[in-house]
Design a protein around this motif. Structure first.
Motif, PDB file in Angstrom:
ATOM      1  N   LYS A 115       0.819  -1.219   0.000  1.00 47.39           N
ATOM      2  CA  LYS A 115       0.000   0.000   0.000  1.00 47.39           C
ATOM      3  C   LYS A 115       0.852   1.268   0.000  1.00 47.39           C
ATOM      4  N   SER A 116       2.170   1.094  -0.080  1.00 43.90           N
ATOM      5  CA  SER A 116       3.097   2.234  -0.031  1.00 43.90           C
ATOM      6  C   SER A 116       2.773   3.148   1.144  1.00 43.90           C
ATOM      7  N   THR A 117       2.567   2.526   2.295  1.00 48.41           N
ATOM      8  CA  THR A 117       2.155   3.256   3.501  1.00 48.41           C
ATOM      9  C   THR A 117       3.036   2.865   4.676  1.00 48.41           C
ATOM     10  N   PHE A 118       3.470   3.870   5.432  1.00 49.72           N
ATOM     11  CA  PHE A 118       4.234   3.632   6.655  1.00 49.72           C
ATOM     12  C   PHE A 118       3.273   3.592   7.829  1.00 49.72           C
ATOM     13  N   VAL A 119       3.302   2.486   8.585  1.00 48.25           N
ATOM     14  CA  VAL A 119       2.410   2.294   9.731  1.00 48.25           C
ATOM     15  C   VAL A 119       3.288   2.017  10.958  1.00 48.25           C
ATOM     16  N   PRO A 120       3.577   3.028  11.792  1.00 51.52           N
ATOM     17  CA  PRO A 120       4.485   2.831  12.921  1.00 51.52           C
ATOM     18  C   PRO A 120       3.925   1.859  13.949  1.00 51.52           C
ATOM     19  N   SER A 121       4.807   1.037  14.483  1.00 49.02           N
ATOM     20  CA  SER A 121       4.436   0.100  15.542  1.00 49.02           C
ATOM     21  C   SER A 121       4.814   0.613  16.922  1.00 49.02           C
ATOM     22  N   VAL A 122       5.446   1.779  16.974  1.00 51.81           N
ATOM     23  CA  VAL A 122       5.877   2.399  18.230  1.00 51.81           C
ATOM     24  C   VAL A 122       5.503   3.870  18.198  1.00 51.81           C
ATOM     25  N   SER A 123       4.892   4.369  19.266  1.00 53.24           N
ATOM     26  CA  SER A 123       4.589   5.800  19.366  1.00 53.24           C
ATOM     27  C   SER A 123       5.849   6.578  19.715  1.00 53.24           C
ATOM     28  N   GLY A 124       6.056   7.703  19.047  1.00 52.75           N
ATOM     29  CA  GLY A 124       7.236   8.502  19.336  1.00 52.75           C
ATOM     30  C   GLY A 124       7.446   9.572  18.283  1.00 52.75           C
ATOM     31  N   VAL A 125       8.637  10.161  18.291  1.00 53.68           N
ATOM     32  CA  VAL A 125       8.999  11.205  17.343  1.00 53.68           C
ATOM     33  C   VAL A 125       9.763  10.564  16.179  1.00 53.68           C
ATOM     34  N   TYR A 126       9.344  10.891  14.966  1.00 54.14           N
ATOM     35  CA  TYR A 126       9.939  10.326  13.763  1.00 54.14           C
ATOM     36  C   TYR A 126      10.467  11.436  12.860  1.00 54.14           C
ATOM     37  N   SER A 127      11.497  11.104  12.112  1.00 56.04           N
ATOM     38  CA  SER A 127      11.996  11.964  11.044  1.00 56.04           C
ATOM     39  C   SER A 127      11.511  11.383   9.721  1.00 56.04           C
ATOM     40  N   LEU A 128      10.819  12.210   8.910  1.00 54.82           N
ATOM     41  CA  LEU A 128      10.255  11.771   7.639  1.00 54.82           C
ATOM     42  C   LEU A 128      10.664  12.738   6.538  1.00 54.82           C
ATOM     43  N   VAL A 129      10.969  12.213   5.348  1.00 54.46           N
ATOM     44  CA  VAL A 129      11.367  13.065   4.231  1.00 54.46           C
ATOM     45  C   VAL A 129      10.993  12.381   2.921  1.00 54.46           C
ATOM     46  N   ASN A 165      -2.874   9.923   8.190  1.00 51.67           N
ATOM     47  CA  ASN A 165      -4.298   9.588   8.285  1.00 51.67           C
ATOM     48  C   ASN A 165      -5.145  10.484   7.374  1.00 51.67           C
ATOM     49  N   GLY A 166      -4.610  10.801   6.193  1.00 51.24           N
ATOM     50  CA  GLY A 166      -5.325  11.598   5.217  1.00 51.24           C
ATOM     51  C   GLY A 166      -5.188  13.093   5.382  1.00 51.24           C
ATOM     52  N   ARG A 216      -1.231   6.181   9.715  1.00 49.52           N
ATOM     53  CA  ARG A 216      -0.956   5.816   8.327  1.00 49.52           C
ATOM     54  C   ARG A 216      -0.325   7.013   7.616  1.00 49.52           C
ATOM     55  N   VAL A 217       0.923   6.807   7.197  1.00 48.40           N
ATOM     56  CA  VAL A 217       1.701   7.886   6.582  1.00 48.40           C
ATOM     57  C   VAL A 217       2.020   7.499   5.139  1.00 48.40           C
ATOM     58  N   ARG A 218       1.741   8.391   4.207  1.00 53.41           N
ATOM     59  CA  ARG A 218       2.028   8.108   2.798  1.00 53.41           C
ATOM     60  C   ARG A 218       2.206   9.414   2.035  1.00 53.41           C
ATOM     61  N   ILE A 219       2.619   9.274   0.774  1.00 51.74           N
ATOM     62  CA  ILE A 219       2.813  10.427  -0.109  1.00 51.74           C
ATOM     63  C   ILE A 219       1.659  10.440  -1.113  1.00 51.74           C
ATOM     64  N   GLU A 220       1.000  11.584  -1.223  1.00 57.19           N
ATOM     65  CA  GLU A 220      -0.156  11.691  -2.104  1.00 57.19           C
ATOM     66  C   GLU A 220       0.006  12.880  -3.059  1.00 57.19           C
TER      67      GLU A 220
END
Length: 214
Positions: A120-134, A153-154, A185-189
């Motif tokens: 689904k080309s989607t990042f679904v974290p299994s741990v709550s926390g601070v993430y770096s995304l690019v 999440n849209g 749910r994190v993705r590029i749209e």
């Protein structure tokens, strides 16, 4: 290196032997010199003597605190990086043609923690926390402006633009630090325009900076 508690044990043993020796000498000499000299009190330190006080409870507490400080907390590792490797294909709608167009990736560079769903080309974290995304999305063979966004999440969070009508390729990119909860749910749209000319070499990456501690 000797463990700390061995040093405490040796010191306390020396204290006990010193006390018994002083008591024994006092008992032997008391009968002969009782009339001339007062009996020595083993609880009173004489001049020139060294008195060592043993506090086993305190020593054990200090050692426990030292061991706790040397034990690092368990660290969970999550990191991913994906790429568009093929020069063919079109982005797909997430809901059968009615939803936002999701930018897909066909090559997995890294997926530590298995948090990126490649189907689904989607990042679904299994741990709550601070993430770096690019993300870095290349617009190829297409002079039409395009706007892409990283969504959670849209909801649009970071937006990138490739709206120059000069000769392609052009790059739409953005990123930053963000707090994510488990199962977000994190993705590029694609927000505006299209990538019909292809988006080969485009990448989407992220990793956990630190997790929540409660």
């Amino acid at each position: 290196m000797r463990p700390f508690y061995f040093d405490v044990y040796d010191t306390c043993l020396q204290c006990l032997l010193m006390s018994l020796l002083v008591k024994s000498q006092t008992t032997e000499s008391s009968s002969a010199k009782d009339s001339q000299f007062p009996s020595a009190d083993p609880t009173v330190a004489l001049e020139g003597q060294c008195v060592v006080v043993c506090d086993a409870v305190k020593s054990q507490r200090v050692q426990t605190q030292a061991n706790f400080a040397q034990t690092p907390p368990a660290v969970r590792r999550i990191a991913f990086s994906v790429q568009k490797n093929a020069n063919l294909g079109l982005p797909r709608n997430s809901n059968g043609g009615d939803g936002p167009v999701v930018v897909t990736f066909d090559y997995m560079l890294l997926n530590i923690g298995n948090a990126f769903d490649s189907s689904k080309s989607t990042f679904v974290p299994s741990v709550s926390g601070v993430y770096s995304l690019v993300f870095n999305i290349y617009k190829l063979f297409n002079r039409d402006p395009v706007t892409v966004a990283l969504t959670i999440n849209g909801v649009v969070l970071f937006t990138g633009f490739a709206d120059d009508k000069s000769t392609p390729p052009q790059l739409a990119h953005n990123g930053g630090l963000v707090h994510l909860d488990v199962n977000d749910r994190v993705r590029i749209e694609i927000v505006k325009g299209n990538l019909d000319g292809g988006w080969q070499h485009s990448t989407f990456s992220g990793h956990l900076v630190f997790e929540d501690r409660y």
